[in-house]
Scaffold this motif. Structure first.
Motif, short mmCIF file in Angstrom:
data_model
loop_
_atom_site.label_atom_id
_atom_site.label_comp_id
_atom_site.label_asym_id
_atom_site.label_seq_id
_atom_site.Cartn_x
_atom_site.Cartn_y
_atom_site.Cartn_z
N PHE A 156 -56.18 23.62 -28.34
CA PHE A 156 -55.29 25.37 -28.11
C PHE A 156 -55.84 25.63 -27.06
N LEU A 157 -55.68 25.44 -26.26
CA LEU A 157 -56.09 25.80 -24.45
C LEU A 157 -54.47 26.81 -24.00
N ARG A 158 -55.03 28.33 -23.76
CA ARG A 158 -53.42 28.76 -22.81
C ARG A 158 -54.03 28.60 -21.97
N GLU A 159 -52.68 28.33 -20.65
CA GLU A 159 -53.54 27.91 -19.12
C GLU A 159 -53.46 29.99 -18.79
N LYS A 204 -51.14 21.62 -35.46
CA LYS A 204 -51.14 21.85 -33.83
C LYS A 204 -49.40 22.62 -33.74
N ASN A 253 -48.71 26.94 -33.20
CA ASN A 253 -47.51 27.19 -31.93
C ASN A 253 -46.49 27.53 -32.29
N ILE A 303 -43.75 36.10 -31.42
CA ILE A 303 -43.51 36.48 -30.23
C ILE A 303 -41.74 37.19 -30.62
N PHE A 362 -50.09 38.07 -29.88
CA PHE A 362 -48.40 37.53 -29.61
C PHE A 362 -47.17 38.54 -30.23
N ASN A 410 -46.36 40.78 -28.18
CA ASN A 410 -46.06 41.29 -26.90
C ASN A 410 -44.49 40.92 -26.52
N TYR A 456 -40.15 33.65 -25.09
CA TYR A 456 -41.82 32.35 -24.21
C TYR A 456 -40.92 31.47 -23.33
N GLY A 457 -41.60 31.26 -23.06
CA GLY A 457 -41.44 29.62 -21.47
C GLY A 457 -42.89 28.95 -22.41
N CYS A 495 -45.01 24.16 -23.28
CA CYS A 495 -45.93 24.09 -24.27
C CYS A 495 -44.84 24.97 -25.80
N PHE A 496 -44.83 26.01 -26.39
CA PHE A 496 -44.10 26.76 -27.08
C PHE A 496 -42.88 26.15 -26.72
N PHE A 513 -44.72 31.21 -15.29
CA PHE A 513 -44.20 31.65 -16.70
C PHE A 513 -44.93 32.04 -17.37
N LYS A 514 -46.32 32.59 -17.08
CA LYS A 514 -46.98 33.75 -17.35
C LYS A 514 -47.96 33.89 -15.86
C1 UDX Z 1 -49.68 28.41 -25.63
C2 UDX Z 1 -51.05 27.84 -26.70
O1 UDX Z 1 -50.79 29.57 -26.76
C3 UDX Z 1 -52.07 27.02 -26.58
O2 UDX Z 1 -52.53 27.38 -27.89
C4 UDX Z 1 -51.82 25.47 -26.31
O3 UDX Z 1 -51.45 25.54 -27.97
C5 UDX Z 1 -50.82 25.58 -25.31
O4 UDX Z 1 -49.45 26.04 -25.42
P1 UDX Z 1 -49.35 28.28 -22.96
O5 UDX Z 1 -48.53 27.53 -23.29
O6 UDX Z 1 -50.75 28.17 -21.88
O7 UDX Z 1 -50.31 28.29 -24.84
O8 UDX Z 1 -49.31 30.28 -23.50
P2 UDX Z 1 -48.82 31.62 -24.20
O9 UDX Z 1 -49.86 32.07 -23.41
O10 UDX Z 1 -49.30 31.12 -25.17
O11 UDX Z 1 -47.90 31.78 -23.80
C6 UDX Z 1 -46.38 31.13 -23.76
C7 UDX Z 1 -45.13 32.25 -23.63
O12 UDX Z 1 -45.40 32.58 -24.72
C8 UDX Z 1 -45.75 32.23 -22.47
O13 UDX Z 1 -44.64 32.48 -21.76
C9 UDX Z 1 -45.88 33.99 -22.53
O14 UDX Z 1 -45.43 35.07 -21.41
C10 UDX Z 1 -45.52 34.05 -23.93
N1 UDX Z 1 -45.35 35.43 -24.53
C11 UDX Z 1 -47.49 34.96 -25.18
C12 UDX Z 1 -45.07 36.25 -25.13
O15 UDX Z 1 -44.01 36.73 -24.80
N2 UDX Z 1 -45.23 37.32 -25.88
C13 UDX Z 1 -46.83 37.43 -26.24
O16 UDX Z 1 -47.43 38.25 -26.78
C14 UDX Z 1 -47.65 36.31 -26.01
#
Ligand code: UDX
Ligand code: UDX
Length: 440
Positions: A154-157, A206, A210, A217, A251, A253, A258-259, A262-263, A321-322
């Motif tokens: 469940f790691l966020r980059e 998992k 996600n 989002i 989550f 925002n 999202y990009g 993973c998602f 992507f973030k």
């Molecule tokens: C995600 C999961 O959060 C993590 O637990 C793991 O399963 C891998 O996938 P990650 O892809 O690294 O992590 O980034 P995350 O912080 O979840 O953001 C994903 C996308 O959602 C980004 O593009 C981010 O900009 C977007 N996002 C996130 C939003 O647009 N709004 C939000 O409130 C949060």
């Protein structure tokens, strides 16, 4: 404990380094000889805050090492983690060929009399554990003893090290008491709740987690549309609902959608496996649609303000992507740049960490100029698009930005700036789901 991680990418390398940090002996395997050579030479192939120090410290204390040989890794480790990619196929389902290949490779080096736990850490559809078990049985020598465990990450980059060192929970899916006990020992030092389930449930957790985060989002993004139509402020609305503990503010925002690696892939994969199993999860298709529309609605704002995008000089801040990562895979900002180019705009982009990767992977046309600083990108621009919410952008000297630009027109895709402050400084400012406040 002695652990092996197969696949030393974002997930494998961070997991390996964190396991070593809490005292385990870890050998990270990768089939990319360049990556292994770089890691052995002390170079970290990815940018992840805190990772470089962690790797160096644990290599120096002989708890972390690297090899290209699966045999070497499996031979000396009681528990073998699989962290190889599970990329999407055109129909959204997952390409499991790397997992299958690694399962065969592990089977080939397992020795009778040596019990091994094979842990799937990659994100996979439900039932993959069963297939990994069958594959290992089919290719291993008779008498080999092993169990397969699902232990999703469940790691966020951008905060992967912190997420691993202080997890909300650890999910261990297994039908074997022996394997569960070893997994508990591995995770004991992390002092997190350990949720033990069967393999299928762990795999579903998992995808379900996600998908739920993506749903939050998209919910916020759908709200941003009605806020724009009605003159309400999405930031206030999500604060208002998010303070309800049952909902939670994280989550929610609104932004460009999202990009990341993973998602988009995981939601498509979850939809595909649900369909394959005869239980379509159509709600998630709507989550995808809202996500696609969000970028389109943003582009429309540019067209509304600039009329024709062809030949307009547009600066783009942010390509990853973030923030806090160099990852540009499935990045909405990168898609946005390509959309602008398709409409004939002249784009100059800047990103603190992602510029090398966009060039290396050829993700944007050569015609896109890459600037050395945020202000340089904005020089002479008729509009600025803020696509990734890096802290560096929040700290930019806005007066200098205004005088650098040809026209002070800012499209904030992440609601990073304060609309009132922007208006007072004389910017024409467009953001997501917030009332427009025009410069007098
Ligand atoms: C995600 C999961 O959060 C993590 O637990 C793991 O399963 C891998 O996938 P990650 O892809 O690294 O992590 O980034 P995350 O912080 O979840 O953001 C994903 C996308 O959602 C980004 O593009 C981010 O900009 C977007 N996002 C996130 C939003 O647009 N709004 C939000 O409130 C949060
Ligand atoms: C991981 C997961 O495995 C994926 O399922 C999850 O959804 C996201 O995170 P990630 O760590 O991001 O993938 O992938 P990447 O950074 O590409 O690293 C994978 C590594 O595995 C690469 O270094 C690649 O060289 C290596 N690899 C690939 C092998 O060692 N063997 C193979 O057969 C294939």
């Amino acid at each position: 404990m002695d652990l092996c991680i197969i696949g030393s990418g974002y997930v494998g390398l961070v997991s390996g380094a964190c396991f070593a940090e809490v005292g385990h002996h870890v050998i990270c395997v990768d089939n990319n000889p360049k990556k292994i050579a770089a890691l052995k030479a002390g170079q970290i192939p990815i940018y992840e805050p805190g990772l470089e120090d962690l790797v160096k410290r644990n290599v120096a204390s002989h708890r972390l090492k690297f090899t290209g040989s699966i045999e070497e890794g499996v031979d000396g480790s009681q528990v073998v983690f699989i962290a190889v990619p599970t990329p999407p196929q055109p129909d959204g389902s997952v390409d499991l060929s790397y997992i299958e290949k690694v399962a065969r490779e592990i089977a080939g080096v397992l020795k009778p009399g040596q019990y091994r736990v094979v842990v799937d850490k990659s994100t996979v559809p439900v039932k993959t554990g069963d297939n990994v078990t069958d594959t290992i049985k089919r290719y291993a020598k008779p008498g080999v003893e092993f169990d397969v465990v699902s232990n999703p990450e469940f790691l966020r980059e951008g905060c992967a090290v912190a997420d691993l060192m202080k997890p909300d929970r650890v999910v261990v899916g297994s039908n074997s008491e022996r394997a569960i006990n070893l997994m508990k020992k591995i995770y004991e030092p992390f002092m997190a709740p350990i949720l033990v389930t069967d393999v299928n449930s762990a795999e579903l957790i998992k995808h379900a987690a996600n998908s739920f985060l993506a749903l939050k989002i998209s919910y916020a993004n759908a709200l941003s549309a009605i806020c724009e139509a009605s003159g309400a402020d999405v930031e206030k609305v999500v604060d208002g609902i998010g303070t309800d503990k049952r909902i939670g503010r994280n989550f929610l925002n609104a932004g460009l959608g999202y990009g990341g690696s993973c998602f988009p892939k995981d939601i498509a994969a979850f939809i595909a496996i649900c369909e394959q199993m005869g239980t379509p999860f159509t709600l998630l298709k709507e989550v995808q649609r809202i996500n696609r529309d969000q970028k389109e609605r943003f582009l429309q704002k540019l067209r509304d303000a600039l009329w024709i995008l062809k030949d307009k000089k547009i600066a783009v801040w942010g390509l990853t992507f973030k923030p806090d990562t160099d990852d540009v895979r499935t990045s909405v900002p990168v898609d946005l740049v390509n959309d602008l180019i398709k409409e004939g705009a002249h784009v100059t982009a800047y990103d603190p960490k992602g510029m090398e990767n966009v060039r290396e992977f050829g993700l944007i046309p050569d015609s896109v100029k890459l600037a050395k600083t945020a202000l340089e990108a904005a020089e002479g621009a008729e509009a600025l698009v803020l696509a990734t919410e890096w802290r560096e952008f929040k700290e930019v000297d806005l007066a200098a930005l205004k005088s650098a630009m040809h026209t002070p027109l800012v499209f904030d895709g992440r609601n990073l700036f304060d609309p009132t402050a922007m208006r007072e400084l004389g910017f024409k400012y467009r953001c997501i789901g917030r009332p427009m406040m025009e410069t007098k």
